[in-house]
Design a protein around this motif. Structure first.
Motif, PDB file in Angstrom:
ATOM      1  N   HIS A 156      63.546  95.093 -18.246  1.00 34.32           N
ATOM      2  CA  HIS A 156      63.360  93.593 -19.128  1.00 34.32           C
ATOM      3  C   HIS A 156      62.425  92.984 -18.337  1.00 34.32           C
ATOM      4  CE1 HIS A 156      64.554  90.361 -21.484  1.00 34.32           C
ATOM      5  NE2 HIS A 156      64.549  89.546 -20.223  1.00 34.32           N
ATOM      6  N   ARG A 157      61.523  92.479 -19.361  1.00 34.51           N
ATOM      7  CA  ARG A 157      60.266  91.827 -18.761  1.00 34.51           C
ATOM      8  C   ARG A 157      60.073  90.401 -19.426  1.00 34.51           C
ATOM      9  NH1 ARG A 157      54.780  90.273 -19.045  1.00 34.51           N
ATOM     10  NH2 ARG A 157      53.951  90.053 -16.813  1.00 34.51           N
ATOM     11  N   VAL A 158      59.974  89.198 -18.919  1.00 34.77           N
ATOM     12  CA  VAL A 158      59.807  87.964 -20.055  1.00 34.77           C
ATOM     13  C   VAL A 158      58.651  87.176 -19.098  1.00 34.77           C
ATOM     14  CG1 VAL A 158      61.692  86.607 -18.732  1.00 34.77           C
ATOM     15  CG2 VAL A 158      61.040  86.161 -20.858  1.00 34.77           C
ATOM     16  N   GLU A 159      57.878  86.184 -19.768  1.00 38.31           N
ATOM     17  CA  GLU A 159      57.127  85.361 -19.454  1.00 38.31           C
ATOM     18  C   GLU A 159      57.072  84.134 -20.131  1.00 38.31           C
ATOM     19  OE1 GLU A 159      52.927  87.147 -21.369  1.00 38.31           O
ATOM     20  OE2 GLU A 159      53.227  87.393 -19.380  1.00 38.31           O
ATOM     21  N   LEU A 160      56.686  83.001 -19.349  1.00 34.48           N
ATOM     22  CA  LEU A 160      56.674  81.373 -19.812  1.00 34.48           C
ATOM     23  C   LEU A 160      55.394  81.035 -19.491  1.00 34.48           C
ATOM     24  CD1 LEU A 160      60.334  80.348 -19.086  1.00 34.48           C
ATOM     25  CD2 LEU A 160      59.442  80.966 -21.406  1.00 34.48           C
ATOM     26  N   GLY A 161      55.239  79.970 -20.498  1.00 34.24           N
ATOM     27  CA  GLY A 161      53.883  79.048 -19.732  1.00 34.24           C
ATOM     28  C   GLY A 161      52.555  79.432 -20.284  1.00 34.24           C
ATOM     29  N   ASP A 162      51.764  78.667 -19.744  1.00 32.78           N
ATOM     30  CA  ASP A 162      50.272  78.758 -20.169  1.00 32.78           C
ATOM     31  C   ASP A 162      49.535  80.400 -19.930  1.00 32.78           C
ATOM     32  OD1 ASP A 162      47.698  77.740 -20.874  1.00 32.78           O
ATOM     33  OD2 ASP A 162      47.188  77.225 -19.099  1.00 32.78           O
ATOM     34  N   GLY A 163      49.058  80.556 -21.211  1.00 37.27           N
ATOM     35  CA  GLY A 163      48.484  82.022 -21.069  1.00 37.27           C
ATOM     36  C   GLY A 163      49.500  83.176 -21.236  1.00 37.27           C
ATOM     37  N   SER A 164      50.684  82.845 -21.508  1.00 41.63           N
ATOM     38  CA  SER A 164      51.724  83.998 -21.675  1.00 41.63           C
ATOM     39  C   SER A 164      51.534  84.278 -23.065  1.00 41.63           C
ATOM     40  CB  SER A 164      53.092  83.728 -21.217  1.00 41.63           C
ATOM     41  OG  SER A 164      53.536  82.312 -22.024  1.00 41.63           O
ATOM     42  N   VAL A 165      52.147  85.318 -23.235  1.00 40.52           N
ATOM     43  CA  VAL A 165      51.934  86.070 -24.703  1.00 40.52           C
ATOM     44  C   VAL A 165      52.293  85.332 -26.070  1.00 40.52           C
ATOM     45  CG1 VAL A 165      52.444  87.901 -26.204  1.00 40.52           C
ATOM     46  CG2 VAL A 165      52.008  88.657 -23.842  1.00 40.52           C
ATOM     47  N   ALA A 166      53.529  84.679 -25.891  1.00 40.68           N
ATOM     48  CA  ALA A 166      54.017  83.496 -26.895  1.00 40.68           C
ATOM     49  C   ALA A 166      53.791  82.337 -26.659  1.00 40.68           C
ATOM     50  CB  ALA A 166      55.540  84.253 -27.069  1.00 40.68           C
ATOM     51  N   HIS A 167      52.899  82.107 -25.778  1.00 37.66           N
ATOM     52  CA  HIS A 167      52.827  80.603 -25.580  1.00 37.66           C
ATOM     53  C   HIS A 167      52.277  79.691 -26.565  1.00 37.66           C
ATOM     54  CE1 HIS A 167      52.619  77.119 -23.042  1.00 37.66           C
ATOM     55  NE2 HIS A 167      51.443  76.678 -23.283  1.00 37.66           N
ATOM     56  N   ASP A 168      52.853  78.457 -26.961  1.00 37.71           N
ATOM     57  CA  ASP A 168      52.287  77.553 -27.864  1.00 37.71           C
ATOM     58  C   ASP A 168      52.544  76.180 -27.310  1.00 37.71           C
ATOM     59  OD1 ASP A 168      52.195  75.568 -30.032  1.00 37.71           O
ATOM     60  OD2 ASP A 168      52.878  77.261 -31.450  1.00 37.71           O
ATOM     61  N   ALA A 169      51.396  75.723 -27.210  1.00 41.08           N
ATOM     62  CA  ALA A 169      51.383  74.321 -26.735  1.00 41.08           C
ATOM     63  C   ALA A 169      52.232  73.273 -27.354  1.00 41.08           C
ATOM     64  CB  ALA A 169      50.011  73.663 -26.727  1.00 41.08           C
ATOM     65  N   LEU A 170      52.628  73.549 -28.639  1.00 42.55           N
ATOM     66  CA  LEU A 170      53.505  72.610 -29.233  1.00 42.55           C
ATOM     67  C   LEU A 170      54.838  72.871 -29.366  1.00 42.55           C
ATOM     68  CD1 LEU A 170      51.340  71.867 -32.361  1.00 42.55           C
ATOM     69  CD2 LEU A 170      51.500  70.321 -30.389  1.00 42.55           C
ATOM     70  N   SER A 171      55.265  73.984 -29.299  1.00 39.28           N
ATOM     71  CA  SER A 171      56.580  74.456 -29.351  1.00 39.28           C
ATOM     72  C   SER A 171      57.310  75.533 -28.708  1.00 39.28           C
ATOM     73  CB  SER A 171      56.831  74.738 -31.018  1.00 39.28           C
ATOM     74  OG  SER A 171      56.078  75.857 -31.155  1.00 39.28           O
ATOM     75  N   ALA A 172      56.526  76.158 -27.690  1.00 35.34           N
ATOM     76  CA  ALA A 172      56.846  77.288 -26.952  1.00 35.34           C
ATOM     77  C   ALA A 172      57.994  76.784 -25.825  1.00 35.34           C
ATOM     78  CB  ALA A 172      55.820  77.804 -26.019  1.00 35.34           C
ATOM     79  N   PRO A 173      58.979  77.588 -25.555  1.00 33.24           N
ATOM     80  CA  PRO A 173      59.880  77.304 -24.578  1.00 33.24           C
ATOM     81  C   PRO A 173      59.294  77.179 -23.260  1.00 33.24           C
ATOM     82  CG  PRO A 173      60.284  79.429 -25.371  1.00 33.24           C
ATOM     83  CD  PRO A 173      59.253  79.036 -26.439  1.00 33.24           C
ATOM     84  N   LEU A 174      59.699  76.097 -22.474  1.00 34.25           N
ATOM     85  CA  LEU A 174      59.077  76.149 -21.178  1.00 34.25           C
ATOM     86  C   LEU A 174      60.139  76.271 -19.839  1.00 34.25           C
ATOM     87  CD1 LEU A 174      56.865  72.967 -21.842  1.00 34.25           C
ATOM     88  CD2 LEU A 174      56.151  75.312 -21.343  1.00 34.25           C
ATOM     89  N   SER A 175      61.228  76.512 -20.501  1.00 31.12           N
ATOM     90  CA  SER A 175      62.515  76.903 -19.536  1.00 31.12           C
ATOM     91  C   SER A 175      63.267  78.113 -19.741  1.00 31.12           C
ATOM     92  CB  SER A 175      63.540  75.864 -19.289  1.00 31.12           C
ATOM     93  OG  SER A 175      64.327  75.712 -20.624  1.00 31.12           O
TER      94      SER A 175
END
Length: 222
Positions: A156-175
């Protein structure tokens, strides 16, 4: 800075703890160890290697005294950590540290490697928050590899934050809060209102994940 920490628990003695660098462990109960920062880490350029081993029949609970801050360094913004968990036959491990907070402009990656036996018991939680108050530009990634005996159970792999695959400055999860539990025979469960999903694993156990803008207060581990 390079940090190494080893915690070895056996059935008939107190946990044996060795460390060098910015992270140490202190025994706070017969089978309990708390992680303690002895220097500011991880900073950009830092590497951390932690090995936690629970011998056959033993029990160990690992927590931490405070949240960790991943911060950019003077020359580098990225830091990394490797966590190795080995739980023997009939042994039990609860791993439930305070969250990792990745501050503005920092980047941190984690690789978790878990080796269990068929009659091991594991409750392992990982919690991460991108940014302190009104910060949102950090980046974090985590990989989880879990085997029971010689059988792969989770990749399993996950990423969060600026530059990650699913990042959206308006609605992406940050935790994110993620819990690997073994054994666990509960069925899958989805709670869209709280962004929580529990998935059973074909090799036994479950992976529960919760995402959002900010971490919510967590209940103690099992």
């Amino acid at each position: 800075m390079h940090t190494e920490l080893c915690i070895d628990a056996s059935l008939h003695r107190s946990p044996r703890i060795t460390s060098v660098g910015g992270l140490a462990g202190r025994q706070t109960g017969p089978d309990t160890v708390h992680l303690i920062g002895t220097a500011a880490t991880p900073l950009g350029g830092d590497t951390i290697v932690v090995r936690i081993s629970v011998a056959a029949g033993a029990r160990l609970e690992v927590r931490s005294v405070a949240a960790s801050l991943a911060m950019p360094g003077g020359l580098h913004r990225h830091s990394s950590a490797q966590w190795h968990f080995e739980v023997g036959a009939g042994a039990s491990l609860i791993f439930d540290p305070e969250p990792m907070v990745v501050v503005s402009d920092a980047s941190h990656s984690v690789v978790n490697t878990v080796a269990l036996q068929k009659d091991s018991t594991l409750w392992l939680r990982e919690r991460t928050q991108i940014g302190r108050f009104e910060e949102a530009s950090g980046r974090w990634s985590s990989a989880m590899h879990c085997d029971v005996g010689d059988r792969p159970v989770l990749r399993h792999r996950v990423e969060l934050g600026d530059g990650s695959v699913a990042h959206d400055a308006l609605s992406a999860p940050l935790s994110m809060s993620s819990t690997l539990q073994y054994p666990d025979d509960r069925t899958s469960e989805v709670d869209l209102a709280n962004g929580t999903v529990r998935l059973p694993l074909s090799g036994g156990g479950s992976l529960s994940t919760s995402v959002g803008r900010r971490l919510q207060p967590a209940r103690s581990g099992a």
